[in-house]
Design an enzyme around this catalytic site. Structure first.
Site, PDB file in Angstrom:
ATOM      1  N   LEU B 227      28.408  25.637  13.338  1.00  0.00           N
ATOM      2  CA  LEU B 227      29.779  25.370  13.259  1.00  0.00           C
ATOM      3  C   LEU B 227      30.218  24.425  12.147  1.00  0.00           C
ATOM      4  O   LEU B 227      31.314  24.466  11.440  1.00  0.00           O
ATOM      5  CB  LEU B 227      30.281  24.923  14.522  1.00  0.00           C
ATOM      6  CG  LEU B 227      30.469  26.242  15.736  1.00  0.00           C
ATOM      7  CD1 LEU B 227      31.012  25.610  16.898  1.00  0.00           C
ATOM      8  CD2 LEU B 227      31.437  27.274  15.036  1.00  0.00           C
ATOM      9  N   CYS B 228      29.567  23.282  11.929  1.00  0.00           N
ATOM     10  CA  CYS B 228      29.812  22.177  10.958  1.00  0.00           C
ATOM     11  C   CYS B 228      29.841  23.106   9.619  1.00  0.00           C
ATOM     12  O   CYS B 228      30.659  22.448   8.628  1.00  0.00           O
ATOM     13  CB  CYS B 228      29.052  21.000  11.346  1.00  0.00           C
ATOM     14  SG  CYS B 228      27.284  21.226  11.004  1.00  0.00           S
ATOM     15  N   THR B 229      28.869  23.952   9.369  1.00  0.00           N
ATOM     16  CA  THR B 229      28.893  24.484   7.946  1.00  0.00           C
ATOM     17  C   THR B 229      30.303  25.226   7.923  1.00  0.00           C
ATOM     18  O   THR B 229      30.802  25.058   6.700  1.00  0.00           O
ATOM     19  CB  THR B 229      27.750  25.477   7.889  1.00  0.00           C
ATOM     20  OG1 THR B 229      26.520  24.590   7.860  1.00  0.00           O
ATOM     21  CG2 THR B 229      27.751  26.256   6.635  1.00  0.00           C
TER      22      THR B 229
END
Lengths: 575, 457
Positions: B227-229
């Site tokens: 998700l952070c990507t």
């Protein structure tokens, strides 16, 4: 574009929308209705009523979406331009065609000279119960057209053998001829005709539990081989100046922990390698382990994904991808010596070769693609741009060489489009050239030792079935029927088939080899049966090969294939 | 030349029906070569003859799960292999994008249930075959429904559906006291799958060959993005699309459920993804790619489906008639580089929670039934698989969670020693649970029992 072409094929004379199938002889032209109007009430084909091109294109793209994702618009339009011929409309021919018609082949002609018998209703889905006693070519053709009305259907109600004998010029119009259920003798003749007219010949055969598919053509060039395990050509081991300059911009030992774990692994590998070489008198690491240790020593936290990726990709530095033997063979091919008659493909190969010998420094053009790397967006995009710029520059250099070569051989220097050259360069690493011996040569000459080894192998009966397929054709040639077709003659046929197989073995140079008794027995048991499911497998394989040959994408069979439904295996033979 | 079969046959009573089902002399000529003659490479107990052909026509019931790319082919193949009683189950309706391979459907059928149309078309074309459609989810059917078939053929496109049906069918399996499968409870499955130019076919004989669960590892893990990507460092068009799909939709259109079949929704995702890509200087977001990423579209072509389905149908014929040897259980096909078509024999997982004679559970010798139930509830191997287990021993209920009458009747057993309930020995307990698709077999091993005497006593 495609639809516009079809719309022009509007016709004078009898329009039989319902049957959808037309005899090709005589003066009739062929009517095609667009499938986009399928949901509308059936109507005569009139230009004015046709759906506007944009909408038709959208519908077509929706219909073919799942295959456009495989072979793209280029592949699809190659299929839509193709005109193919299928000989014999038994289940093998019908299933092959079914798969191609569903995929939207441009037009087909089915050639068959037989009446529909009861057995057709037990093994062919493209024949209706009510067609019993009618002609097979027209019946199959009409149901195929009903399946996809974008395809232009034709049939010829005549036996393939008689056309091969009496009207070889008939085959001139086709880009691909698919010969199903033909014996060795008819195939050898057809092969000569196809070679004369530059049509690819694809052979498909179902015989009991055994199938056979093979290709015959002088030469088939593949630019877009699309290998499964695409080699990542990233040049970490020898970065070019612009890439080295980009690496210099990064401080991989930065104090900032967030930045430290967001530098793309490509940058890390090149920088760490550079540092290693500086510390070791310009030497490369002697092993992958040494390099990995150097990477690990710069890693700070366990969760630094960029370093984990660098460790995984480190092998690309110590053992960079080598050029495949098939590719090197293309560079050494006799056709690289070009002249005015050379094809565009070989002119581009010649330019590629010169490029590699000069500015390419032994490497083919870079394809410019970069795998995803854990990184800040900006770092990654900058790296990507450097790769793309190099790919552009390489392609431009090849293009210049292509233009010069064209000039040298007296052709228009702009005769090959920039798009074609770029496409060629992007796929250069995986170029393939296929050549197939003529069928007459293949059957008469001695087989290679690889085949003999396979024949002797206990765990593979497929080479033996190849011999038995040749043997049943020989036997049918002398006996006027295939072995095992008459119950009362079974034992006698068994002995004859065994003898015929022994003859074939010695003819192809496999002296001393023998065919196991149970395989001879099975072959006799099959009695030339054309089972629907075996035909469906063979027709599926043949259709895949046809698609590969027509689109010029993927890699076709390199030799004859034997399919064995007993073991559910196939073997590509080296004969 | 049309020749009618004996008038005394019971099904030949109605003249009209007869016209439909009557077979022409020679119609099955090709198949007869295999079914009426002795062979040289055949399965155990092969008995050639007319009875064999009649058996697959009249007595053998085959269920086809899925009426999509593989399902259409399977129905055609089975019908033209002489199977006379076929049922097909599918929950989907026909879409335009099916038409490049699902050859039983036409443009005018779009929106209609696949199972219904497929069954009609096959019956229209192949006279004499009876195809019964079921337009529903497989989960809607009582497990008893699946028991009614001799062979089940799977033409599915999801791991979940395969897992479900595998658990149901392996649940029918019972083991003898010596640990060998009770042959009368085995229901063979044949499974196919394709992607582009590649495919597989496999035969699952529960208890004898690896079940779907045993060889789960054969399927590659699904690609997911962190998700952070997606949120902070997108680098590819797919990252941009997934961000809009998974995060931005919920923020910008709260309360609205995203529907991948809604064109407006898909267009919105595409436009937002394209905008995001532009912000980040990323090239390559297209509408087609957006659909592919969001719907996880698997490319599919007619020819591969034909190859895989026909392989499945041939194995179905072999299982039903023994007219040839069965293939090694797993066939892999790849058509991208020449043709690769090989089989291999993979291993059964001896501790498989779905098909093994019992997952070994070691317990203290003085444990009560209640403590045993608590033990298995805590066992990570059964995590999320059971919540309120009922326990039985060779058909005898030890503890039942429902109905209330049975619960009350078996409740006293909870405090009894498990060893006593199991007649002093370790052995197989059957665990049933609402969360389970089939029966879970647990092999109880008491800790002080000599290993040699363990197992099934």
């Amino acid at each position: 574009m495609y639809y516009a072409e079809n719309l022009r094929v509007i016709v004078h004379g009898a329009v039989c929308v319902n049957s959808g199938a037309f005899h090709v002889s005589g003066q009739e032209e062929v009517v095609v209705r667009l499938d986009v109007t399928e949901s509308a009430p059936k109507k005569r084909c009139l230009v004015k009523e046709a759906t506007p091109g944009v909408q038709a294109m959208a519908q077509r793209n929706k219909k073919y979406d799942r295959q456009l994702r495989i072979w793209g618009e280029q592949g699809q339009s190659a299929l839509e331009k193709a005109n193919i011929c299928v000989l014999n409309a038994g289940p093998t021919g019908s299933e092959t065609l079914k798969n191609l018609v569903l995929g939207g082949i441009g037009s087909f002609t089915v050639v068959d000279g037989s009446d529909i018998q009861a057995s057709d209703l037990g093994n062919n889905f493209l024949i209706e119960w009510s067609s019993l006693g009618k002609r097979r070519a027209s019946a199959v053709c009409s149901l195929l057209h009903e399946m996809n009305e974008s395809v232009m259907p034709k049939f010829v109600d005549e036996s393939p053998e008689s056309i091969i004998e009496s009207n070889p010029a008939f085959f001139r119009q086709f880009s691909l001829v698919i010969a199903t259920q033909l014996s060795e003798f008819a195939l050898a003749k057809l092969d000569l005709i196809c070679r004369q007219y530059n049509a690819i010949l694809l052979v498909a055969r179902s015989y009991g539990f055994i199938g056979h598919v093979s290709i015959s053509v002088e030469e088939h060039d593949v630019i877009e081989a699309k290998p499964d395990n695409r080699v990542e050509d990233l040049r970490f081991h020898k970065p070019w100046p612009e890439l080295r300059r980009l690496v210099q911009e990064f401080d991989i030992d930065t104090k900032d922990p967030i930045v430290h774990k967001h530098i793309p692994f490509g940058i890390l590998l090149i920088k760490i390698l550079e540092d290693w070489k500086a510390d070791h008198g310009g030497q490369m690491p002697s092993s992958l382990r040494e390099l990995k240790a150097a990477i690990t020593s710069r890693k700070r936290e366990l969760d630094e994904d960029n370093y984990n990726e660098a460790l995984k990709a480190a092998y690309l530095v110590t053992s960079p991808p080598s050029l495949k033997p098939e590719f090197l063979a293309v560079l050494k091919d006799r056709n690289v010596e070009i002249d005015a008659g050379s094809s565009d493909f070989w002119i581009m190969v010649a330019a590629l070769k010169h490029f590699m010998e000069n500015e390419g420094e032994g490497e083919p053009p870079l394809d410019g693609s970069v795998p995803d790397m854990h990184s800040f967006t900006d770092y990654y995009i900058r790296l990507q741009q450097v790769y793309q710029a190099k790919a552009e520059a390489d392609a431009a250099a090849v293009e210049e060489r292509v233009r010069n070569l064209l000039k040298q051989i007296g052709r228009d220097p702009d005769g090959i489009s920039r798009t074609s050259i770029k496409h060629f360069c992007k796929n250069a690493r995986n170029l393939r050239v296929y050549r197939y011996p003529s069928i007459a040569d293949k059957y008469s000459s001695q087989v290679r030792t690889e085949f003999q080894k396979l024949l002797a192998a206990a765990d593979n009966s497929n080479a033996a079935f190849y011999v038995l397929l040749l043997a049943v054709d020989r036997l049918a040639g002398t006996n006027k029927r295939y072995p095992g077709t008459v119950d009362a003659e079974f034992e006698e046929d068994l002995a004859l088939l065994k003898a015929a197989a022994a003859d074939v073995l010695s003819e192809i140079g496999c002296h001393g080899a023998s065919i196991p008794e149970d395989l001879v027995g099975e072959m006799c048991r099959f009695g030339a049966a054309e089972l629907h499911c075996v035909a469906a497998v063979v027709g599926g394989i043949a259709a895949q090969e046809a698609i590969k040959l027509l689109t010029g994408q993927f890699m076709p069979l390199s030799g004859p294939l034997i399919y064995n439904a007993i073991t559910a295996t196939a073997t590509v033979l080296d004969v | 030349m049309m020749k009618r079969k004996g008038e005394d046959e019971p099904w030949a009573l109605e003249p009209e029906a007869m016209a439909e089902t009557v077979d022409l002399e020679g119609r099955w000529r090709d198949l007869d070569r295999l079914l009426l003659r002795p062979g040289y490479i055949v399965g155990p107990g092969f008995e050639p003859g007319i009875e064999l052909r009649d058996m697959i026509k009249d007595d053998c019931r085959v269920l086809v799960i899925g009426a999509g790319g593989l399902g259409c082919e399977l129905l055609k193949d089975l019908a033209l292999t002489g199977f006379g009683n076929i049922e097909v189950i599918d929950m989907d309706t026909i879409d335009v994008s099916n038409l490049n391979r699902q050859f039983l459907f036409r443009m005018r059928d779009v929106g209609q249930p696949k199972a219904k149309i497929a069954a009609e078309r096959v019956m229209e074309r192949v006279k004499g075959v009876n195809v019964v459609p079921h337009y529903c989810r497989i989960e809607d059917k009582d497990p008893f429904f699946f028991r009614g078939f001799q062979i089940i053929v799977l033409g599915l496109d999801s791991l979940e559906a395969r897992s479900y049906i595998n658990a149901v069918v392996c649940g029918f399996l019972e083991y003898e006291s010596d640990g060998s499968p009770d042959l009368t409870t085995i229901k063979p499955m044949v499974d196919g799958g394709t992607e582009g130019f590649k495919g597989h076919a496999r035969v699952i004989i529960p208890g004898l060959t690896p079940c779907f669960q045993c060889s789960m590892w054969l399927f590659p893990p699904q690609v997911t993005f962190p998700l952070c990507t997606l949120a902070e460092t997108p680098r590819s068009p797919a990252h941009c699309i997934e961000y809009v799909h998974l995060i931005q939709w919920g923020q910008d259109r709260p309360g609205e459920t995203f529907d991948a079949d809604n064109t407006e929704h898909m267009k919105w995702i595409f436009e937002q993804a394209a905008r995001r890509a532009e912000q980040y200087n990323i090239n390559g977001v297209t509408y087609i790619l957006t659909q592919g990423v969001v719907k996880n579209i698997i490319p599919a072509i007619a020819s591969t489906n034909a190859i895989v389905a026909a392989t499945c149908a041939l194995e179905t014929l072999k299982i039903a008639t023994m007219c040839s040897k069965g293939m090694d259980v797993f066939m892999q096909y790849t058509g991208t580089d020449g043709v690769y078509m090989r089989t291999f024999q993979n291993e059964k997982d001896p501790n498989c929670v779905v098909c093994s004679p019992g997952v070994p559970v070691e317990v203290e010798p003085d444990i009560t039934l209640k403590q045993f139930i608590d033990t298995i509830l805590k066992d990570s191997r059964f995590e999320n698989k059971i919540s309120m287990p009922s326990v039985s021993l060779q058909g005898e209920n030890l503890y039942m969670q429902a109905p209330p009458v049975l619960e009350e009747e078996t409740r006293p057993n909870l405090e009894k020693a498990l060893r006593t309930l199991m007649n002093g020995e370790g052995g197989i307990l059957n665990i049933n649970d609402r969360k389970l698709k089939g029966t879970l077999r647990v092999q109880v091993i008491f800790k002080d029992v000599d290993m040699d005497a363990g197992g099934c006593g």
